[in-house]
Structure formats: C-alpha cells, structure tokens
Motif scaffolding. Structure first.
Motif, mmCIF file in Angstrom:
data_model
loop_
_atom_site.group_PDB
_atom_site.id
_atom_site.type_symbol
_atom_site.label_atom_id
_atom_site.label_comp_id
_atom_site.label_asym_id
_atom_site.label_seq_id
_atom_site.Cartn_x
_atom_site.Cartn_y
_atom_site.Cartn_z
ATOM 1 N N ALA A 32 43.987 53.155 58.443
ATOM 2 C CA ALA A 32 44.486 52.037 57.186
ATOM 3 C C ALA A 32 44.810 51.382 56.385
ATOM 4 C CB ALA A 32 46.044 53.368 56.910
ATOM 5 N N ALA A 33 45.386 50.286 57.885
ATOM 6 C CA ALA A 33 45.264 48.850 57.849
ATOM 7 C C ALA A 33 44.333 48.105 57.562
ATOM 8 C CB ALA A 33 46.415 48.532 58.333
ATOM 9 N N GLY A 34 42.967 48.799 58.702
ATOM 10 C CA GLY A 34 42.035 47.677 58.197
ATOM 11 C C GLY A 34 41.556 47.486 59.555
ATOM 12 N N HIS A 35 41.860 48.255 60.600
ATOM 13 C CA HIS A 35 41.562 47.347 61.296
ATOM 14 C C HIS A 35 40.056 48.080 62.148
ATOM 15 C CE1 HIS A 35 44.929 44.578 62.956
ATOM 16 N NE2 HIS A 35 46.057 45.636 62.216
ATOM 17 N N PRO A 36 39.316 47.430 62.369
ATOM 18 C CA PRO A 36 38.574 48.345 63.389
ATOM 19 C C PRO A 36 39.064 49.352 64.823
ATOM 20 C CG PRO A 36 37.955 46.203 62.762
ATOM 21 C CD PRO A 36 38.969 46.132 62.175
ATOM 22 N N LEU A 37 38.498 50.361 64.868
ATOM 23 C CA LEU A 37 38.887 50.698 66.138
ATOM 24 C C LEU A 37 37.817 51.563 66.313
ATOM 25 C CD1 LEU A 37 41.711 51.476 66.428
ATOM 26 C CD2 LEU A 37 41.404 54.016 65.510
ATOM 27 N N THR A 38 38.297 52.215 68.292
ATOM 28 C CA THR A 38 37.066 52.614 68.833
ATOM 29 C C THR A 38 38.275 53.417 69.680
ATOM 30 O OG1 THR A 38 36.301 51.016 68.744
ATOM 31 C CG2 THR A 38 36.216 52.470 70.882
ATOM 32 N N VAL A 39 37.835 54.526 69.335
ATOM 33 C CA VAL A 39 38.616 55.608 70.136
ATOM 34 C C VAL A 39 38.289 56.227 71.222
ATOM 35 C CG1 VAL A 39 40.552 56.050 68.406
ATOM 36 C CG2 VAL A 39 38.606 57.737 67.922
ATOM 37 N N TRP A 40 39.014 57.336 72.593
ATOM 38 C CA TRP A 40 38.383 57.903 73.097
ATOM 39 C C TRP A 40 39.045 58.857 73.445
ATOM 40 C CZ3 TRP A 40 40.355 59.075 78.132
ATOM 41 C CH2 TRP A 40 39.984 60.319 78.888
ATOM 42 N N ASN A 41 38.904 60.000 73.166
ATOM 43 C CA ASN A 41 40.053 61.191 73.910
ATOM 44 C C ASN A 41 39.164 62.250 74.995
ATOM 45 O OD1 ASN A 41 42.334 62.445 73.291
ATOM 46 N ND2 ASN A 41 41.078 64.433 72.895
ATOM 47 N N ALA A 61 36.022 57.005 78.591
ATOM 48 C CA ALA A 61 36.710 55.674 78.545
ATOM 49 C C ALA A 61 36.492 54.432 78.786
ATOM 50 C CB ALA A 61 38.137 55.796 79.737
ATOM 51 N N ALA A 62 34.939 54.453 79.767
ATOM 52 C CA ALA A 62 34.661 52.701 80.405
ATOM 53 C C ALA A 62 33.992 51.887 78.859
ATOM 54 C CB ALA A 62 33.188 53.203 80.812
ATOM 55 N N GLU A 63 33.705 52.734 78.702
ATOM 56 C CA GLU A 63 32.705 52.768 76.507
ATOM 57 C C GLU A 63 33.523 52.000 75.869
ATOM 58 O OE1 GLU A 63 29.977 55.123 72.521
ATOM 59 O OE2 GLU A 63 29.417 55.698 75.195
ATOM 60 N N ALA A 64 34.474 53.441 75.381
ATOM 61 C CA ALA A 64 36.218 52.689 73.864
ATOM 62 C C ALA A 64 36.439 50.612 75.443
ATOM 63 C CB ALA A 64 37.026 53.540 74.183
ATOM 64 N N VAL A 65 36.471 51.349 76.590
ATOM 65 C CA VAL A 65 37.554 50.055 77.065
ATOM 66 C C VAL A 65 36.307 48.762 76.725
ATOM 67 C CG1 VAL A 65 38.597 48.929 79.070
ATOM 68 C CG2 VAL A 65 38.646 50.916 78.555
ATOM 69 N N ALA A 66 34.557 49.182 76.985
ATOM 70 C CA ALA A 66 33.808 47.831 76.553
ATOM 71 C C ALA A 66 34.080 47.464 75.573
ATOM 72 C CB ALA A 66 32.758 48.108 77.209
ATOM 73 N N ALA A 67 34.337 48.503 74.476
ATOM 74 C CA ALA A 67 33.721 48.188 73.158
ATOM 75 C C ALA A 67 34.866 46.675 72.124
ATOM 76 C CB ALA A 67 34.517 49.357 72.520
ATOM 77 N N ASN A 68 36.861 46.517 72.914
ATOM 78 C CA ASN A 68 37.549 45.626 72.017
ATOM 79 C C ASN A 68 38.766 45.543 73.104
ATOM 80 O OD1 ASN A 68 36.728 46.103 69.745
ATOM 81 N ND2 ASN A 68 37.506 48.148 70.585
ATOM 82 N N ARG A 69 39.036 44.045 73.254
ATOM 83 C CA ARG A 69 39.625 43.153 74.270
ATOM 84 C C ARG A 69 41.190 43.845 74.488
ATOM 85 N NH1 ARG A 69 42.209 37.114 72.879
ATOM 86 N NH2 ARG A 69 43.471 37.113 74.443
ATOM 87 N N LEU A 70 41.585 44.344 73.106
ATOM 88 C CA LEU A 70 42.588 44.740 72.821
ATOM 89 C C LEU A 70 42.599 46.295 73.213
ATOM 90 C CD1 LEU A 70 45.922 44.821 72.447
ATOM 91 C CD2 LEU A 70 44.813 45.009 69.714
ATOM 92 N N LEU A 71 43.309 46.643 74.161
ATOM 93 C CA LEU A 71 43.275 48.527 74.774
ATOM 94 C C LEU A 71 44.909 48.806 75.033
ATOM 95 C CD1 LEU A 71 41.605 50.373 76.383
ATOM 96 C CD2 LEU A 71 42.622 49.187 78.209
ATOM 97 N N VAL A 72 44.769 49.834 73.860
ATOM 98 C CA VAL A 72 46.408 50.601 73.646
ATOM 99 C C VAL A 72 45.707 52.022 74.742
ATOM 100 C CG1 VAL A 72 47.887 51.743 72.382
ATOM 101 C CG2 VAL A 72 46.836 49.394 71.554
#
Length: 296
Positions: A32-41, A61-72
C-alpha cells in the motif's frame, strides 16, 4: 484535481518470506505504501491475493532472496527459518528476522547471518495482525542488532509499524518482547481470577470490565517506582503499602476465593513469593524484593 501517485522507484524494494496472518499484514502495508515487493510462502496459494495487486511471487525462497537486498523473514519458528534459508547465498543481504524467538537464539542467528556475509537485525512485533499498517492502533516493533542496517532501512521498516531500536545486542528485541508478553499474561491471569470471582453472582461482566481496566491502568504506574528501586537498590524507597501489610491482607483474597468456589491457583504462586520475602526480613520493602527471588 491533482492525484498523488506513489513512485515505486523511490521506495526500497522488499523481499518477504512468510505469508501467515502477520506476514500477509506486513506485505499489504508495504504494498500500500508503494514498495516493490517480492514474496515467498511454502503454500503458494496464500500469495495469490497479493499477486493480483502487483506483488512479485517467487517460486522458491532462494529466488525471493536473490530479488532484493532487504530481506524480511516472518515465519513460524526458528526451525522454519533454518529450513527456508538452508543453503541460500546471503552475502551482501540485509536480513531482518521478525520470527518470534528467544534472546539466545536471536544472538545465535545474528552470528549465523554474519558468517554468511549478511547484516542482521532481529525484531519483536508488539502488535496483532489487524494493527499492522494502522498507526492509530499503536503497533510497533522492537529491533536489535546492526545499528547501521536499522538506520538505513528505518523508514521502510516503519511502514507497517513503529520502530523502537533497543541495542546492538541482537537478543535484546526478543528479550523486550518476551518481558512485555510475560507481564501481559500475568495481567490476563489477574483478570481471569477477577471475572471468576463474580461469575456466579448478579454482577454483569460488562459492568466489571471498565472497573478492571481503570484499576489495572492505575496500578501499572507502579512499574516506574519498581524500576527506581531496582536501580537504587533501596526497596523501601517511596513505599506506599509495605510487604508486611500486603501479606497480612492476602488471607482475605484466599478466603474470598474459597467462599466463591474459585480456585486460587492463579494467585498462590505470587502470594507464596511475597510470604517468602517477608520471612527473609523484607517487611518494610515494596513488592520489588520478589524480583530477586525469581533470579536463579
């Protein structure tokens, strides 16, 4: 009319692992705040509503981790984190772990992350999912670990809930989280006992509830005095009702419970500690001395 358009390019991209109730709430807030988001479940179907709103859904999960520097990471438990990140390259990543854990495990996770070339921040969420993304509800997250990571991503982390940094020791977020939750359950125990006492009487629970809320709120102010006494080492400082007086009154609590046909099992452990402290000579003290009895 001028329409405000959020530019995704100006927002930090986020990867989120875990779409349980809390993870989904976090994802919606960042989206909602406009952050590009990649998710894995682990269960892909949970990502479908987010995908329909433009979220990137990773197959692994590996693909999700590779997508961005910030990982939550917001998974069920430590074992889930181990399994999800097993064998994945974390070099150069900023890992923020919001999975509920213990201080010791958080410290071990920080070391584990550093060994893999990642900066690490641990988090303790002080909110339930409906509060996330709603500042008026007062949600916040304790963070501990890399101060540099926290400062760099503070604005992004503050989107779903407020941020409170509690130190470089990675275990401090979990410690603060569990300390507050422990106090909460103690309060719940007292509230449960109070409602049990009036349950068979013509006292409406709805009438008792505001009285409990007001009384507990008033008594909560004693935490500041307890902190002052612990820091000074003088447990008689500012005492209003000393331990001897309070122990003398506990028999009324127990007798009332018996008369009402209510088990006193939620009260007796604490009352026993009060009596023990009194027997050790703490009659002039506040209740603060009980804390020393709990330390092993």
């Amino acid at each position: 009319m001028t329409q405000n358009i959020v530019d995704p390019a100006s927002k930090t991209p986020v990867t989120l692992l875990g779409l349980g109730a809390m993870g989904t709430a976090l994802a919606r807030a960042w989206l909602a705040a406009g952050h590009p988001l990649t998710v894995w479940n682990r269960t892909p179907a949970r990502a479908e509503p987010l995908a329909a709103r433009g979220t990137g859904v990773a197959a692994t999960a590996a693909e999700a981790v590779a997508a961005n520097r910030l990982l939550v990471v917001c998974l069920l438990d430590d074992a889930s984190v181990d399994e999800a990140l097993d064998g994945i390259d974390l070099a150069g990543k900023d890992l923020v772990n919001l999975t509920t854990s213990t201080p010791g495990r958080a410290r071990a996770r920080a070391e584990w992350a550093r060994d893999r070339g990642a900066r690490y921040l641990d988090g303790g969420i002080m909110a339930v999912p409906p509060m996330i993304g709603t500042p008026a509800a007062g949600p916040y997250v304790f963070y501990s670990g890399s101060r540099e990571l926290f400062e760099e991503h503070r604005d992004t982390l503050a989107v779903p809930a407020g941020t409170t940094y509690v130190g470089a020791d990675a275990g401090f977020a979990a410690l603060h989280d569990v300390a507050l939750l422990s106090a909460m359950y103690g309060m719940f125990a007292g509230v449960a006992h109070a409602f049990a006492l009036v349950r068979k009487e013509s006292v409406a629970p709805a009438d008792l509830a505001p009285l409990l809320t007001s009384w507990i709120g008033a008594m909560a102010g004693s935490a500041a005095r307890t902190a002052e006494q612990l820091e000074s080492g003088d447990y008689t400082q500012g005492v209003v009702s000393n331990l001897a007086m309070q122990v003398a009154g506990t028999s009324t609590l127990l007798r009332t419970a018996e008369e009402q046909g209510v088990s006193a099992e939620l009260l007796t452990p604490y009352l026993a500690l009060m009596e023990r402290r009194l027997a050790e000579g703490g009659g002039a003290e506040d209740l603060t001395g009980v804390i020393d009895l709990l330390r092993r």
